[in-house]
Design an enzyme around this catalytic site. Structure first.
Site, mmCIF file in Angstrom:
data_model
loop_
_atom_site.group_PDB
_atom_site.id
_atom_site.type_symbol
_atom_site.label_atom_id
_atom_site.label_comp_id
_atom_site.label_asym_id
_atom_site.label_seq_id
_atom_site.Cartn_x
_atom_site.Cartn_y
_atom_site.Cartn_z
ATOM 1 N N GLU A 260 0.840 -1.202 0.000
ATOM 2 C CA GLU A 260 0.000 0.000 0.000
ATOM 3 C C GLU A 260 0.873 1.250 0.000
ATOM 4 O OE1 GLU A 260 -3.145 0.289 2.836
ATOM 5 O OE2 GLU A 260 -3.914 -1.710 2.415
ATOM 6 N N HIS A 281 -8.217 1.261 0.510
ATOM 7 C CA HIS A 281 -8.217 1.359 1.986
ATOM 8 C C HIS A 281 -9.172 2.471 2.447
ATOM 9 C CE1 HIS A 281 -5.537 0.156 5.587
ATOM 10 N NE2 HIS A 281 -6.717 0.557 6.025
#
Length: 310
Positions: A260, A281
């Site tokens: 991420e 997210h």
């Protein structure tokens, strides 16, 4: 007192610090570690989300740090033993984004089970793909929850309202806990074999890394869907992509990833995968949740600074 904020939050909440607190709000610091470290000397409070790595190097650069406020609940980006050793309090915004995550899980579950919402191009082209879009219902099926904490229980409450049965796996929740009254207590293998929807609600640890791997996926129903709003790395992403391509699963929704932000290289594993929802997210970040999380975090950090000053 001085507080540095490295990631986005509701700016109106910053007024809660009042006078006497020097607030540096710079959401670009999360992507500029050199500038972040330069801002840390003399800083007493630090507010982060999940991308800022609060590790030993950061703590060494912030000798006056007394509290880390987490805009959310996951703590895997924060070196908890190092904070404890330096007497740095860590304050997550527990419960503030529960509703947002629960609604995300239910929304994606319904979308994946029904499978009726990706026909725009065909319809505009003059096709009428009615038979191809006959999906399933949630009612009468099993919501399987891996981890049965606060967010999972909020998912369970909403799934029951849709007529679903709840099954859960949580080895850390005692058998006598009242939460089991409305849920079937299962082993992980039992849950995977029984559930029509599997939703993950566990932290990323050595024990949970790749918890849902090829073997686990092979034990799920052929039409089952899996949803991960917990942490990247809990699912073996390559194994999941292969299972979806092979038709071994009905679908999946991933809001968190092993890498991420998700890079083009890391995301290539998902190219061409059917019935897959990918989001950045964002499950716990609605407009309302951002206000709640920000307000609670400011309150938590302010209280910790007052306590440290006594």
């Amino acid at each position: 007192m001085r507080v540095v904020i490295t990631e986005f939050m509701d700016e109106d909440a910053l007024a809660g610090f009042g006078e006497g607190v020097d607030v540096i709000y710079d959401p670009t610091l999360v992507d500029n570690r050199e500038a972040l470290f330069a801002a840390l000397p003399g800083t007493h409070g630090l507010i982060v989300r999940n991308r800022t790595q609060v590790d030993r190097a950061l703590l060494d650069a912030a000798p006056d740090l007394r509290v880390v406020g987490r805009l959310g609940v996951g703590l895997d980006n924060i070196d908890m033993p190092a904070c404890l050793a330096r007497d740095v309090a860590v304050r997550p915004a527990t419960g503030a984004n529960t509703l947002s995550v629960a609604e995300y899980v239910i929304t994606t579950a319904l979308s994946l089970l029904r499978g009726a919402y990706g026909s725009n191009a065909a319809m505009i082209a003059g096709d009428w793909p009615r038979n191809a879009l006959i999906g399933g219902e949630a009612s009468g099926h099993v919501m399987g929850l891996v981890g049965y904490g606060g967010i999972a229980r909020a998912v369970a409450e909403r799934a029951r309202a849709l007529g679903m049965t709840i099954a859960a796996y949580d080895p850390f929740l005692p058998a006598q806990d009242p939460a089991w009254k409305d849920a079937q207590r299962c082993t992980l293998d039992e849950l995977l074999g029984r559930a029509d929807v599997v939703s993950l609600h566990v932290p990323l640890t050595d024990e949970t890394r790749n918890l849902i791997d090829q073997k686990a996926l092979s034990g799920m129903k052929a039409r089952a869907v899996v949803i991960n709003t917990a942490r990247g790395g809990v699912i073996d992403e390559a194994a999941l992509a292969n299972a979806l391509k092979a038709g071994q699963l009905g679908g999946a929704a991933l809001d968190v990833f092993a890498t991420e932000p998700l890079t083009a290289e890391a995301g290539a594993v998902f190219d061409g995968v059917p019935n897959l929802i990918l989001t950045p997210h964002i499950a716990g970040v609605t407009q309302e949740a951002n206000v709640r999380v920000s307000g609670i975090t400011v309150k938590n950090v302010k209280e910790a600074l007052i306590h440290a000053a006594v």
